[in-house]
Design a protein around this motif. Structure first.
Motif, PDB file in Angstrom:
ATOM      1  N   ASP A 129      38.523  30.717  43.290  1.00  0.00           N
ATOM      2  CA  ASP A 129      38.908  29.484  43.705  1.00  0.00           C
ATOM      3  C   ASP A 129      40.009  28.984  43.754  1.00  0.00           C
ATOM      4  N   GLU A 130      40.563  27.858  44.657  1.00  0.00           N
ATOM      5  CA  GLU A 130      41.906  27.581  44.567  1.00  0.00           C
ATOM      6  C   GLU A 130      42.439  26.782  43.611  1.00  0.00           C
ATOM      7  N   SER A 131      41.562  26.546  42.408  1.00  0.00           N
ATOM      8  CA  SER A 131      42.129  25.980  41.250  1.00  0.00           C
ATOM      9  C   SER A 131      42.132  27.122  39.973  1.00  0.00           C
ATOM     10  N   ALA A 132      41.925  28.293  40.528  1.00  0.00           N
ATOM     11  CA  ALA A 132      41.818  29.279  39.478  1.00  0.00           C
ATOM     12  C   ALA A 132      43.148  29.884  38.741  1.00  0.00           C
ATOM     13  N   ASP A 133      43.156  30.175  37.629  1.00  0.00           N
ATOM     14  CA  ASP A 133      44.304  30.968  36.905  1.00  0.00           C
ATOM     15  C   ASP A 133      44.133  32.097  37.677  1.00  0.00           C
TER      16      ASP A 133
ATOM     17  N   THR B 214      37.576  29.647  38.467  1.00  0.00           N
ATOM     18  CA  THR B 214      38.126  28.359  38.675  1.00  0.00           C
ATOM     19  C   THR B 214      38.462  27.541  37.487  1.00  0.00           C
ATOM     20  N   ASN B 215      39.128  26.395  37.579  1.00  0.00           N
ATOM     21  CA  ASN B 215      39.563  25.788  36.708  1.00  0.00           C
ATOM     22  C   ASN B 215      38.877  24.121  37.119  1.00  0.00           C
ATOM     23  N   ASP B 216      38.111  24.404  38.211  1.00  0.00           N
ATOM     24  CA  ASP B 216      37.318  23.004  38.588  1.00  0.00           C
ATOM     25  C   ASP B 216      35.844  22.992  38.098  1.00  0.00           C
ATOM     26  N   ARG B 217      35.507  22.064  37.032  1.00  0.00           N
ATOM     27  CA  ARG B 217      34.296  22.022  36.244  1.00  0.00           C
ATOM     28  C   ARG B 217      33.104  21.733  37.381  1.00  0.00           C
TER      29      ARG B 217
ATOM     30  N   SER C 145      21.263  34.333  42.044  1.00  0.00           N
ATOM     31  CA  SER C 145      21.338  35.839  41.566  1.00  0.00           C
ATOM     32  C   SER C 145      20.965  35.442  40.171  1.00  0.00           C
ATOM     33  N   ALA C 146      20.712  36.401  39.499  1.00  0.00           N
ATOM     34  CA  ALA C 146      20.043  36.630  37.967  1.00  0.00           C
ATOM     35  C   ALA C 146      21.023  36.288  37.004  1.00  0.00           C
ATOM     36  N   CYS C 147      22.344  36.666  37.308  1.00  0.00           N
ATOM     37  CA  CYS C 147      23.487  36.168  36.256  1.00  0.00           C
ATOM     38  C   CYS C 147      24.480  35.635  37.074  1.00  0.00           C
ATOM     39  N   VAL C 148      25.170  34.250  36.751  1.00  0.00           N
ATOM     40  CA  VAL C 148      26.154  33.719  37.497  1.00  0.00           C
ATOM     41  C   VAL C 148      27.223  33.411  36.353  1.00  0.00           C
ATOM     42  N   TYR C 149      28.390  33.965  36.656  1.00  0.00           N
ATOM     43  CA  TYR C 149      29.369  33.637  35.602  1.00  0.00           C
ATOM     44  C   TYR C 149      30.555  32.703  36.172  1.00  0.00           C
ATOM     45  N   VAL C 150      31.147  32.061  35.175  1.00  0.00           N
ATOM     46  CA  VAL C 150      32.294  31.351  35.289  1.00  0.00           C
ATOM     47  C   VAL C 150      33.599  32.036  34.551  1.00  0.00           C
ATOM     48  N   ASN C 151      34.507  32.486  35.181  1.00  0.00           N
ATOM     49  CA  ASN C 151      35.752  33.033  34.508  1.00  0.00           C
ATOM     50  C   ASN C 151      35.512  34.031  33.449  1.00  0.00           C
ATOM     51  N   ALA C 152      34.694  35.075  33.870  1.00  0.00           N
ATOM     52  CA  ALA C 152      34.244  35.981  32.972  1.00  0.00           C
ATOM     53  C   ALA C 152      33.530  37.419  33.837  1.00  0.00           C
ATOM     54  N   SER C 153      34.155  38.776  33.615  1.00  0.00           N
ATOM     55  CA  SER C 153      33.636  39.823  34.095  1.00  0.00           C
ATOM     56  C   SER C 153      32.181  39.956  34.495  1.00  0.00           C
ATOM     57  N   THR C 154      31.531  40.340  35.495  1.00  0.00           N
ATOM     58  CA  THR C 154      30.308  40.632  35.806  1.00  0.00           C
ATOM     59  C   THR C 154      29.662  42.050  34.925  1.00  0.00           C
ATOM     60  N   ARG C 155      30.933  42.619  34.596  1.00  0.00           N
ATOM     61  CA  ARG C 155      30.342  43.775  33.746  1.00  0.00           C
ATOM     62  C   ARG C 155      29.601  43.417  32.396  1.00  0.00           C
ATOM     63  N   PHE C 156      29.628  42.200  32.125  1.00  0.00           N
ATOM     64  CA  PHE C 156      28.850  41.722  30.862  1.00  0.00           C
ATOM     65  C   PHE C 156      27.358  41.818  31.060  1.00  0.00           C
TER      66      PHE C 156
END
Length: 419
Positions: A234-238, A349-352, A364-375
């Protein structure tokens, strides 16, 4: 393969196992762990033979990595077994209960599915994962692995059966069977048509295998496996954090179903992020870019190529990743929901507000914020192991641990009530 004979044996085993308590099942699994450790070298040698055969047939490095077993991975299998042994036995658990106005008592309790089958590709660790979860949840299991892992699977099942024998009355050796793959897939067809003999089948592998099972099965299917996973920056991401997540999600195990296959980049940060992405991947991954991302990268590297339409929504299972520039979160969500396999997606993203919108609207079954899908993995989720990652919505969704291999039934106690 004589499906009638095998399924009858498995049904008898499942019936016996359903009455075993947690201590009995845990003792049997402990003996299985000991046997796998005892035959560690034999299992590794069998796997080396599988790897040599696979290399001679041109299997890709990413898929060879999935097939490989070494001492470290055997340790991982034993650690997973230990976690499964430590977990609560779900069988008999009261899910809910109440009394009716006419005085009847109703309880809903957890029970095994019965006889299950898993049809899977490569990854011999699945042999042990699927068995131990099935056994702990009171199910008998028919394994149908791929021909590429046959020697490894035979060695593992040999160890498992010896462990069950060593457990004496606590072990039910016939609760697991391995069928040898037939060239014409007649064995697969027999499993898929085993109405009344096998209670459920799980396909675990690539899209072709899963489609074959889903389209041809006459018995219940829990669809697992295929993973067209996405990362949205996202545009606000680190951007540094996002680049590291992209690297991990694509490179750590590119042949896994939870590896990303497409990176979506907000147009406002595309210039900066794509430069970081190209640098961190350092020619290790071929990036198949849409027109906008290709024009931004403008690279002479042979790893930067123009994408075709078929590259989007495709599971590469290799050091290849599609890249697309998007206008914002709405376009991203629409794109993911129309191109994914409903497995795992991530937003950096850093946009809550955008984070929550993404998690609520991405289907989708698993939806992440700021973490790898490998988990997305049974072990990482604390299940010890997984029988697969369900991408459907009925019965189970996401990594499937012990409880996902159970169903429920109602127990009703009355005192002469009639209707």
């Amino acid at each position: 393969m004589n499906i009638d004979e095998i399924s009858l044996s498995l049904k008898k085993a499942a019936s016996a196992l359903a009455s075993h308590n947690a201590n009995q099942k845990n003792d049997a699994l402990s003996k299985v762990s000991d046997a796998i450790d005892k035959y560690r070298n034999e299992i590794i040698e069998a796997n080396k033979a599988d790897l040599e055969d696979a290399k001679s047939k041109g299997m890709s490095d990413a898929l060879l990595e999935r097939l490989m077993l070494d001492s470290k991975r055997i340790d991982g299998i034993l650690a997973s077994l230990k976690i499964v042994i430590s977990q609560n036995d779900p069988i008999g658990e009261v899910v809910s209960g109440w009394n009716t106005p006419n005085g009847m008592s109703i309880k809903q309790i957890r029970v095994p599915l019965g006889v299950i089958s898993i049809i899977y590709e490569s990854r011999p660790n699945v042999t042990v994962d699927a068995f131990c979860l099935a056994y702990k949840s009171g199910n008998a299991i028919l394994l149908r692995g791929s021909s590429s892992a046959l020697k490894s699977n035979k060695a593992l099942v040999k160890a498992i059966k010896e462990g069950l024998r060593n457990a004496g009355e606590n072990g039910i050796e016939n609760a697991i069977e391995l069928c040898e793959p037939e060239a014409n897939h007649a064995d697969v067809d027999a499993i898929l048509c085993a109405v009344g003999k096998i209670d459920c089948v799980l396909p675990r592998g690539g899209a072709k295998l899963i489609q074959r099972v889903v389209q041809n099965a006459k018995i219940p299917v829990i669809e697992t496996g295929a993973g067209v996973c996405h990362l949205f920056v996202d545009e606000s991401a680190d951007l540094d954090k996002a680049a590291k997540i992209a690297e991990n999600a694509k490179i750590q195990r590119p042949g896994a179903c939870n590896a990303i296959e497409c990176i979506l980049v907000h147009e406002k940060i595309a210039q900066d992020f794509l430069a970081k992405l190209e640098k961190i991947l350092a020619d290790r991954v071929e990036l198949r870019c849409d027109e906008k991302s290709y024009s931004i990268l403008n690279s002479s590297s042979s790893k930067i190529v123009k994408a075709s339409e078929s590259d989007f929504g495709f599971e590469f299972l290799d050091f290849v990743c599609a890249v697309k520039v998007v206008s914002g979160i709405d376009e991203t969500i629409e794109y993911i929901n129309s191109h994914s396999t409903k497995h795992s997606e991530c937003i950096c993203t850093n946009d809550r507000a955008n984070a929550r919108t993404f998690q609520m609207k991405v289907d989708s079954a698993c939806v992440y914020v700021n973490a790898s899908t490998r988990f997305t993995d049974g072990g990482e989720f604390g299940f010890g192991a997984e029988v697969g990652i369900s991408t459907q919505k009925l019965h189970a969704r996401g990594p499937m641990g012990i409880k996902a291999l159970t169903t429920t039934k109602f127990l009703i106690d009355g005192d002469g009530q009639v209707r």
